[in-house]
Design an enzyme around this catalytic site. Structure first.
Site, mmCIF file in Angstrom:
data_model
loop_
_atom_site.group_PDB
_atom_site.id
_atom_site.type_symbol
_atom_site.label_atom_id
_atom_site.label_comp_id
_atom_site.label_asym_id
_atom_site.label_seq_id
_atom_site.Cartn_x
_atom_site.Cartn_y
_atom_site.Cartn_z
ATOM 1 N N ASP A 177 -6.716 -3.889 11.287
ATOM 2 C CA ASP A 177 -5.541 -2.985 11.373
ATOM 3 C C ASP A 177 -5.279 -2.540 12.499
ATOM 4 O O ASP A 177 -6.233 -2.910 13.487
ATOM 5 C CB ASP A 177 -5.849 -1.839 10.512
ATOM 6 C CG ASP A 177 -4.613 -1.151 10.070
ATOM 7 O OD1 ASP A 177 -3.494 -1.334 10.613
ATOM 8 O OD2 ASP A 177 -4.634 -0.524 9.273
ATOM 9 N N CYS A 188 0.859 -1.287 -0.057
ATOM 10 C CA CYS A 188 -0.079 -0.032 0.000
ATOM 11 C C CYS A 188 0.837 1.344 0.253
ATOM 12 O O CYS A 188 1.892 1.237 0.613
ATOM 13 C CB CYS A 188 -0.970 -0.254 1.140
ATOM 14 S SG CYS A 188 -2.167 1.132 1.137
HETATM 15 O O1 LIG Z 1 -0.879 4.565 4.841
HETATM 16 C C1 LIG Z 1 -1.658 5.632 5.131
HETATM 17 O O2 LIG Z 1 -1.072 6.679 5.362
HETATM 18 C C2 LIG Z 1 -3.060 5.312 5.477
HETATM 19 C C3 LIG Z 1 -3.733 6.416 5.683
HETATM 20 C C4 LIG Z 1 -5.215 6.416 5.834
HETATM 21 C C5 LIG Z 1 -5.817 5.239 6.144
HETATM 22 C C6 LIG Z 1 -5.283 4.134 5.615
HETATM 23 C C7 LIG Z 1 -3.468 3.925 5.629
HETATM 24 N N1 LIG Z 1 -2.899 3.013 5.219
HETATM 25 C C8 LIG Z 1 -3.067 1.728 5.572
HETATM 26 O O3 LIG Z 1 -2.786 1.263 6.975
HETATM 27 C C9 LIG Z 1 -2.305 -0.050 6.890
HETATM 28 C C10 LIG Z 1 -1.295 -0.699 7.519
HETATM 29 O O4 LIG Z 1 -0.268 0.429 7.276
HETATM 30 P P1 LIG Z 1 1.222 0.208 7.999
HETATM 31 O O5 LIG Z 1 1.740 -1.015 7.449
HETATM 32 O O6 LIG Z 1 1.101 -0.167 9.270
HETATM 33 O O7 LIG Z 1 2.006 1.435 7.619
HETATM 34 C C11 LIG Z 1 -2.475 -0.692 5.346
HETATM 35 O O8 LIG Z 1 -3.958 -1.092 5.392
HETATM 36 C C12 LIG Z 1 -2.538 0.825 4.560
HETATM 37 O O9 LIG Z 1 -3.485 0.301 3.471
#
Ligand SMILES: O=C(O)c1ccccc1N[C@@H]1O[C@H](COP(=O)(O)O)[C@@H](O)[C@H]1O
Length: 209
Positions: free
Chosen positions: A122, A6
């Site tokens: 998450d 992502c």
């Molecule tokens: O990545 C971002 O900034 C974000 C912003 C708003 C909603 C979701 C976002 N990211 C999502 O977060 C999870 C996990 O991220 P991480 O690996 O802990 O950094 C993932 O699903 C992203 O799609």
């Protein structure tokens, strides 16, 4: 194992994802260090073509805003974070687009099926890179039989994706502990906030698969 990477913003990192046969590539269309404008996202979506599922990531936007931005970017799926209702989710359901409902691991609605194609579980602050106790959630889900089956990683109604603080170093253990259908990573494959690393993407793919 389904793997979503992502927060892509650059062509070279999209190309790495395609070389590594990533299943889904996310474009953050909500305010974030990983924000990408919908026109830029559309360009990257066109590079992906049908080699992976393209996902628009949203947090607090209205349904109308999500529709407008998803259409402009041309994504094949929407990933919806934030406080949501079943009615909003229903409005976002379309036969030609996948719907990913994102919830924090401590959200009671984790046990409910709101008609989503995939459920993303998450940390409370998405995109923060914050890890959480993946094993405890698996243990608590194991005590329930109904919507989920942690034995197979896929419940009768939906597929679930583990996210939050995953890295090349911890993803194999997280999969072992929680037995998800898929995994999703953003911060863990970055050289600095918002800047992806092809090397880390490759390491993550090797560890997850
Ligand atoms: O990545 C971002 O900034 C974000 C912003 C708003 C909603 C979701 C976002 N990211 C999502 O977060 C999870 C996990 O991220 P991480 O690996 O802990 O950094 C993932 O699903 C992203 O799609």
């Amino acid at each position: 194992m389904f793997v979503k990477i992502c927060g892509l913003r650059e062509e070279r990192h999209v190309e790495t994802c395609l070389e590594e046969r990533v299943d889904a590539i996310g474009f953050v269309l909500t305010p974030s260090p990983r924000f990408v404008a919908p026109e830029r996202a559309r360009h990257l979506v066109n590079l992906v073509d049908d080699a992976a599922l393209t996902v628009g990531v949203f947090r607090d936007e209205t349904v109308d805003e999500i529709e407008r931005l998803a259409e402009a970017a041309g994504v094949g799926a929407v990933q919806v974070h934030g406080q949501r209702t079943r009615a909003e989710l229903a409005k976002l359901t379309r036969p030609d687009r996948k719907l990913i409902r994102a919830v924090s691991f401590d959200d009671p609605s984790i046990e409910e099926n709101w008609g989503e194609d995939m459920l993303l579980v998450d940390a409370p602050h998405p995109g923060s890179g914050q890890a959480w106790d993946y094993a405890s959630m698996a243990a608590s889900l194991t005590r329930r039989d109904g919507t989920y089956s942690v034995e197979t990683g896929e419940g009768p109604a939906r597929r679930w994706i583990l996210a939050g603080g995953l890295t090349p170093e911890n993803v194999a253990a997280a999969i072992e502990a929680a037995n998800p259908w898929g995994v999703d990573v953003s911060s863990g494959v970055e050289a600095s906030p918002g800047v992806k690393s092809s090397q880390l993407i490759r390491e993550f793919m090797a560890a997850a698969r």
